[in-house]
Design a protein around this motif. Structure first.
Motif, PDB file in Angstrom:
ATOM      1  N   ASN A  15       0.828  -1.214   0.000  1.00 50.91           N
ATOM      2  CA  ASN A  15       0.000   0.000   0.000  1.00 50.91           C
ATOM      3  C   ASN A  15       0.856   1.256   0.000  1.00 50.91           C
ATOM      4  O   ASN A  15       0.555   2.226  -0.690  1.00 50.91           O
ATOM      5  CB  ASN A  15      -0.925   0.000   1.223  1.00 50.91           C
ATOM      6  N   ARG A  16       1.923   1.218   0.780  1.00 52.13           N
ATOM      7  CA  ARG A  16       2.808   2.376   0.858  1.00 52.13           C
ATOM      8  C   ARG A  16       3.458   2.633  -0.499  1.00 52.13           C
ATOM      9  O   ARG A  16       3.602   3.772  -0.936  1.00 52.13           O
ATOM     10  CB  ARG A  16       3.869   2.150   1.928  1.00 52.13           C
ATOM     11  N   GLN A  17       3.862   1.570  -1.189  1.00 49.02           N
ATOM     12  CA  GLN A  17       4.475   1.728  -2.507  1.00 49.02           C
ATOM     13  C   GLN A  17       3.479   2.346  -3.490  1.00 49.02           C
ATOM     14  O   GLN A  17       3.832   3.220  -4.285  1.00 49.02           O
ATOM     15  CB  GLN A  17       4.976   0.388  -3.026  1.00 49.02           C
ATOM     16  N   LEU A  18       2.242   1.883  -3.436  1.00 48.92           N
ATOM     17  CA  LEU A  18       1.215   2.441  -4.321  1.00 48.92           C
ATOM     18  C   LEU A  18       0.995   3.921  -4.038  1.00 48.92           C
ATOM     19  O   LEU A  18       0.861   4.738  -4.961  1.00 48.92           O
ATOM     20  CB  LEU A  18      -0.096   1.665  -4.157  1.00 48.92           C
ATOM     21  N   GLN A  19       0.966   4.276  -2.756  1.00 55.38           N
ATOM     22  CA  GLN A  19       0.771   5.681  -2.387  1.00 55.38           C
ATOM     23  C   GLN A  19       1.964   6.530  -2.810  1.00 55.38           C
ATOM     24  O   GLN A  19       1.809   7.648  -3.299  1.00 55.38           O
ATOM     25  CB  GLN A  19       0.533   5.781  -0.880  1.00 55.38           C
ATOM     26  N   ASN A  20       3.178   6.007  -2.638  1.00 55.12           N
ATOM     27  CA  ASN A  20       4.365   6.729  -3.068  1.00 55.12           C
ATOM     28  C   ASN A  20       4.380   6.930  -4.577  1.00 55.12           C
ATOM     29  O   ASN A  20       4.854   7.955  -5.072  1.00 55.12           O
ATOM     30  CB  ASN A  20       5.630   5.989  -2.628  1.00 55.12           C
ATOM     31  N   ASN A  21       3.860   5.959  -5.313  1.00 52.67           N
ATOM     32  CA  ASN A  21       3.824   6.072  -6.772  1.00 52.67           C
ATOM     33  C   ASN A  21       2.952   7.232  -7.241  1.00 52.67           C
ATOM     34  O   ASN A  21       3.091   7.710  -8.376  1.00 52.67           O
ATOM     35  CB  ASN A  21       3.307   4.771  -7.403  1.00 52.67           C
ATOM     36  N   GLY A 104      20.453  -6.280   6.819  1.00 53.08           N
ATOM     37  CA  GLY A 104      19.314  -6.007   7.684  1.00 53.08           C
ATOM     38  C   GLY A 104      18.129  -6.866   7.294  1.00 53.08           C
ATOM     39  O   GLY A 104      18.096  -7.509   6.259  1.00 53.08           O
ATOM     40  N   ALA A 105      17.128  -6.894   8.137  1.00 54.61           N
ATOM     41  CA  ALA A 105      15.943  -7.681   7.881  1.00 54.61           C
ATOM     42  C   ALA A 105      14.758  -6.992   8.477  1.00 54.61           C
ATOM     43  O   ALA A 105      14.877  -6.004   9.165  1.00 54.61           O
ATOM     44  CB  ALA A 105      16.107  -9.087   8.487  1.00 54.61           C
ATOM     45  N   GLY A 106      13.583  -7.540   8.195  1.00 58.41           N
ATOM     46  CA  GLY A 106      12.365  -6.943   8.727  1.00 58.41           C
ATOM     47  C   GLY A 106      11.748  -6.015   7.724  1.00 58.41           C
ATOM     48  O   GLY A 106      12.194  -5.873   6.608  1.00 58.41           O
ATOM     49  N   SER A 107      10.694  -5.359   8.138  1.00 60.87           N
ATOM     50  CA  SER A 107       9.973  -4.480   7.236  1.00 60.87           C
ATOM     51  C   SER A 107       9.901  -3.096   7.818  1.00 60.87           C
ATOM     52  O   SER A 107      10.079  -2.898   9.006  1.00 60.87           O
ATOM     53  CB  SER A 107       8.554  -5.017   7.011  1.00 60.87           C
ATOM     54  N   PRO A 108       9.651  -2.076   6.978  1.00 59.87           N
ATOM     55  CA  PRO A 108       9.526  -0.719   7.501  1.00 59.87           C
ATOM     56  C   PRO A 108       8.428  -0.632   8.538  1.00 59.87           C
ATOM     57  O   PRO A 108       7.413  -1.287   8.451  1.00 59.87           O
ATOM     58  CB  PRO A 108       9.199   0.104   6.258  1.00 59.87           C
ATOM     59  N   GLY A 109       8.655   0.224   9.518  1.00 62.15           N
ATOM     60  CA  GLY A 109       7.704   0.340  10.611  1.00 62.15           C
ATOM     61  C   GLY A 109       6.566   1.266  10.279  1.00 62.15           C
ATOM     62  O   GLY A 109       6.695   2.469  10.326  1.00 62.15           O
ATOM     63  N   GLY A 110       5.418   0.742   9.945  1.00 61.40           N
ATOM     64  CA  GLY A 110       4.239   1.578   9.731  1.00 61.40           C
ATOM     65  C   GLY A 110       3.975   1.875   8.280  1.00 61.40           C
ATOM     66  O   GLY A 110       4.840   1.786   7.434  1.00 61.40           O
ATOM     67  N   SER A 111       2.724   2.230   7.986  1.00 62.43           N
ATOM     68  CA  SER A 111       2.340   2.448   6.598  1.00 62.43           C
ATOM     69  C   SER A 111       2.505   3.882   6.154  1.00 62.43           C
ATOM     70  O   SER A 111       2.689   4.140   4.987  1.00 62.43           O
ATOM     71  CB  SER A 111       0.879   2.029   6.399  1.00 62.43           C
ATOM     72  N   ASP A 112       2.455   4.851   7.076  1.00 58.23           N
ATOM     73  CA  ASP A 112       2.661   6.259   6.743  1.00 58.23           C
ATOM     74  C   ASP A 112       1.941   6.682   5.471  1.00 58.23           C
ATOM     75  O   ASP A 112       2.507   7.284   4.570  1.00 58.23           O
ATOM     76  CB  ASP A 112       4.158   6.565   6.593  1.00 58.23           C
ATOM     77  N   ALA A 113       0.710   6.353   5.331  1.00 59.93           N
ATOM     78  CA  ALA A 113      -0.033   6.708   4.120  1.00 59.93           C
ATOM     79  C   ALA A 113      -0.272   8.197   4.056  1.00 59.93           C
ATOM     80  O   ALA A 113      -0.589   8.825   5.051  1.00 59.93           O
ATOM     81  CB  ALA A 113      -1.379   5.994   4.135  1.00 59.93           C
ATOM     82  N   PRO A 114      -0.094   8.812   2.870  1.00 64.62           N
ATOM     83  CA  PRO A 114      -0.419  10.227   2.744  1.00 64.62           C
ATOM     84  C   PRO A 114      -1.910  10.447   2.864  1.00 64.62           C
ATOM     85  O   PRO A 114      -2.711   9.562   2.564  1.00 64.62           O
ATOM     86  CB  PRO A 114       0.090  10.584   1.341  1.00 64.62           C
ATOM     87  N   ASP A 115      -2.294  11.639   3.317  1.00 69.00           N
ATOM     88  CA  ASP A 115      -3.715  11.942   3.438  1.00 69.00           C
ATOM     89  C   ASP A 115      -4.391  11.877   2.076  1.00 69.00           C
ATOM     90  O   ASP A 115      -5.522  11.464   1.944  1.00 69.00           O
ATOM     91  CB  ASP A 115      -3.900  13.341   4.043  1.00 69.00           C
ATOM     92  N   SER A 116      -3.682  12.355   1.068  1.00 67.84           N
ATOM     93  CA  SER A 116      -4.163  12.256  -0.308  1.00 67.84           C
ATOM     94  C   SER A 116      -2.977  12.427  -1.206  1.00 67.84           C
ATOM     95  O   SER A 116      -1.870  12.616  -0.754  1.00 67.84           O
ATOM     96  CB  SER A 116      -5.212  13.344  -0.589  1.00 67.84           C
ATOM     97  N   ALA A 117      -3.168  12.344  -2.497  1.00 70.76           N
ATOM     98  CA  ALA A 117      -2.043  12.448  -3.428  1.00 70.76           C
ATOM     99  C   ALA A 117      -2.479  13.202  -4.648  1.00 70.76           C
ATOM    100  O   ALA A 117      -3.652  13.435  -4.876  1.00 70.76           O
ATOM    101  CB  ALA A 117      -1.550  11.044  -3.816  1.00 70.76           C
ATOM    102  N   THR A 203      10.446  18.085   0.414  1.00 66.56           N
ATOM    103  CA  THR A 203       9.211  18.709   0.899  1.00 66.56           C
ATOM    104  C   THR A 203       8.010  17.811   0.640  1.00 66.56           C
ATOM    105  O   THR A 203       7.154  17.615   1.517  1.00 66.56           O
ATOM    106  CB  THR A 203       9.005  20.075   0.211  1.00 66.56           C
ATOM    107  N   VAL A 204       7.928  17.246  -0.555  1.00 63.68           N
ATOM    108  CA  VAL A 204       6.808  16.352  -0.898  1.00 63.68           C
ATOM    109  C   VAL A 204       6.804  15.132   0.016  1.00 63.68           C
ATOM    110  O   VAL A 204       5.748  14.720   0.523  1.00 63.68           O
ATOM    111  CB  VAL A 204       6.897  15.930  -2.379  1.00 63.68           C
ATOM    112  N   LEU A 205       7.958  14.544   0.238  1.00 63.70           N
ATOM    113  CA  LEU A 205       8.026  13.362   1.084  1.00 63.70           C
ATOM    114  C   LEU A 205       7.637  13.680   2.523  1.00 63.70           C
ATOM    115  O   LEU A 205       6.925  12.909   3.174  1.00 63.70           O
ATOM    116  CB  LEU A 205       9.440  12.780   1.049  1.00 63.70           C
ATOM    117  N   GLU A 206       8.075  14.817   3.013  1.00 66.86           N
ATOM    118  CA  GLU A 206       7.762  15.191   4.389  1.00 66.86           C
ATOM    119  C   GLU A 206       6.277  15.496   4.569  1.00 66.86           C
ATOM    120  O   GLU A 206       5.642  15.032   5.514  1.00 66.86           O
ATOM    121  CB  GLU A 206       8.601  16.408   4.803  1.00 66.86           C
TER     122      GLU A 206
END
Length: 514
Positions: A15-21, A104-117, A203-206
């Motif tokens: 989901n995070r990858q889709l939102q980042n896209n 390293g191993a494991g996955s990123p902590g949390g989905s951090d979805a943007p409010d909108s895109a 700025t966009v990422l933040e």
């Protein structure tokens, strides 16, 4: 970890990858920052910029940039070469199907979805950013905070443990940027565009609370342009270990000012200069956006160039030594005129370059000094800077050898003496194939036409390529003009290149596991 938890993490990552896209830069905001930075060093008479390195105008521009970076809650530092770095922490972890060595191993902590895109039109003008408070409430993760107790990364996001932070620290950074110094009476896009697009990406990422696995580092390199101290691409050469403290000793500008003094004014540290060097293990990749400074993209009406290699650049300072004498009483056959001899040597250089079979081979004499420079005295000493550029080192060597023989012959016939001092010998540098292909793929996904081409100008990316995977994107230059007040690029093209940069960084973040 149970299978249900693994599935949840995998779904969150997808989901995070889709939102980042869907993230896009804000062209209107970028245009505003371009105008703001162009106020520093503005020449009211010509409309150009006089922001050469370590001048008051350039030092003021540095402070403006650092303030803008701090407002994004980035960790800002100035290294010993006065390069400005701004770091955004990564979440760590290994992406599914990622390339490279596993660390390293494991996955990123949390989905951090943007409010909108932004909307689906990847190359549309003025795609809006999301107005939100940037960063987490307690600031970015920095090395001194890696062992902090579990905390919320941002409102509503899952806690991330100290172990996860240490995993992030094991992933090297993806760096991107350029330089903000200009040539005398230069334009507002050369170099500065790459830094300002990097600022816009951060700025966009933040503002969208986007999560990346790798740390991201914005860099503004010191003294990329040729300058009164005679050391261009200064900052990136320091970072790549090609300049040392020894190279700074005794270097002065035309007014007698020491480079070491100017470096301190910019926040650098000559005594600790070696600490500016970065190791290959610290960086996963480097990307730079720049104006093309030519007409190839413009003539083809293509908005994005993907650089395959950067030209080699060779510079020497040539001193022609003759004999000063009375301009009226010394007969022509008795003269040892340094300026006349130098002029003939320069024309011989031009002829060798023009006669070379490769169109990409070019030669320039761009700086001349004459002594005693009086109307009634035969010149005793003439000094000039000579530059050769070529796609291959063999081409540069062919010009040097052909011209060198002619220069010695001219000096011998005229009773003159030549002194030659190497200023720069920068080999042609190919860009990384993976980065080239990835950028081309992102341009295609964004429906932006692109062209693969070589760069006939030198750039910081050439030195960074000796440290890590490196790539460059070009924006068309109107009229092919650069290093002049008329330097201009269309915001529509800039926006397209900026979105390719943003998505290429995010794609590298998923592709690389080191």
């Amino acid at each position: 970890m149970n299978e249900l938890r693994k599935d949840e993490l995998r779904t969150g990552e997808q989901n995070r990858q889709l939102q980042n896209n869907e993230l896009r830069i804000n062209a209107a905001r970028l245009q505003s920052t371009i105008r703001d930075l162009a106020l520093f060093g503005l020449n009211e008479a010509t409309g150009g910029l006089d922001r050469t390195t370590f001048t008051p105008a350039e030092l003021a521009a540095r402070e403006w940039l650092k303030a803008a970076l701090r407002r994004l809650n980035l960790a800002v530092r100035v290294d010993a070469a006065a390069n400005i770095w701004a770091v955004r922490s990564g979440a760590g972890g290994i992406a599914s199907g990622a390339a490279g060595d596993s660390e390293g191993a494991g996955s990123p902590g949390g989905s951090d979805a943007p409010d909108s895109a932004a909307g689906p039109d990847s190359c549309s003008l003025g795609a809006p950013g999301i107005a939100a408070e940037p960063g987490s409430p307690d600031g970015p993760v920095t090395p001194d905070r890696l062992d902090a107790p579990d905390r919320l990364d941002a409102p509503g996001n899952p806690r991330r443990s100290a172990a996860s932070d240490r995993s992030a620290a094991r992933l090297p950074a993806i760096a991107f940027g350029s330089h903000i110094d200009t040539v005398p009476n230069g334009g507002k896009y050369d170099g500065a565009l790459g830094v300002l697009l990097a600022l816009e990406v951060m700025t966009v990422l933040e503002e969208n609370k986007a999560v990346t696995r790798h740390p991201l580092e914005l860099v503004s390199f010191s003294a990329e342009e040729p300058n009164p101290f005679g050391l261009s691409t200064f900052g990136s050469r320091a970072v790549s270990g090609k300049l040392s403290h020894k190279d700074l000793e005794g270097v002065r500008n035309d007014q007698g000012g020491l480079l070491t003094d100017s470096l301190r004014l910019a926040g650098g540290d000559p005594e600790q200069f070696g600490t500016a060097r970065r190791g290959p293990e610290e960086l996963a990749a480097f990307l730079e956006v720049h104006i093309e400074q030519g007409r190839r993209l413009l003539d083809r009406r293509i908005p994005v160039g993907i650089v395959t290699a950067i030209t080699g650049i060779y510079r020497e300072e040539i001193t022609v030594l003759g004999e000063a004498n009375h301009a009226g009483t010394t007969l022509m056959g008795d003269r040892k005129d340094a300026l006349m001899g130098a002029s003939q040597i320069m024309l011989a250089f031009e002829a060798v370059c023009r006669n070379h079979p490769a169109d990409e081979v070019v030669g320039t004499v761009g700086r001349i000094g004459n002594e005693p420079n009086a109307a009634n005295i035969i010149p005793e000493k003439t000094r000039f800077h000579l530059e050769i550029r070529g796609e291959r080192r063999t081409q540069i060597q062919e010009v040097l050898e052909g011209w060198g023989k002619l220069a010695e012959s001219i000096a011998d016939i005229r009773g003159l003496r030549l002194e030659r001092r190497l200023i720069l010998d920068q080999a042609p540098e190919p860009m990384d194939p993976l980065v080239i292909d990835l950028c081309a793929g992102q341009a295609e996904q964004l429906n932006c036409s692109s062209l693969k081409l070589g760069s006939m100008a030198g750039h910081d990316a050439a030195h960074m390529a000796s440290l890590t995977r490196a790539g460059m994107l070009f924006v068309p230059s109107l009229g092919g003009k650069s290093h002049c007040p008329e330097e201009e690029s269309r915001i529509e093209d800039i926006e397209k290149a900026g979105n390719v940069l943003l998505q290429s960084i995010l794609a590298l973040d998923q592709e690389l596991n080191r």
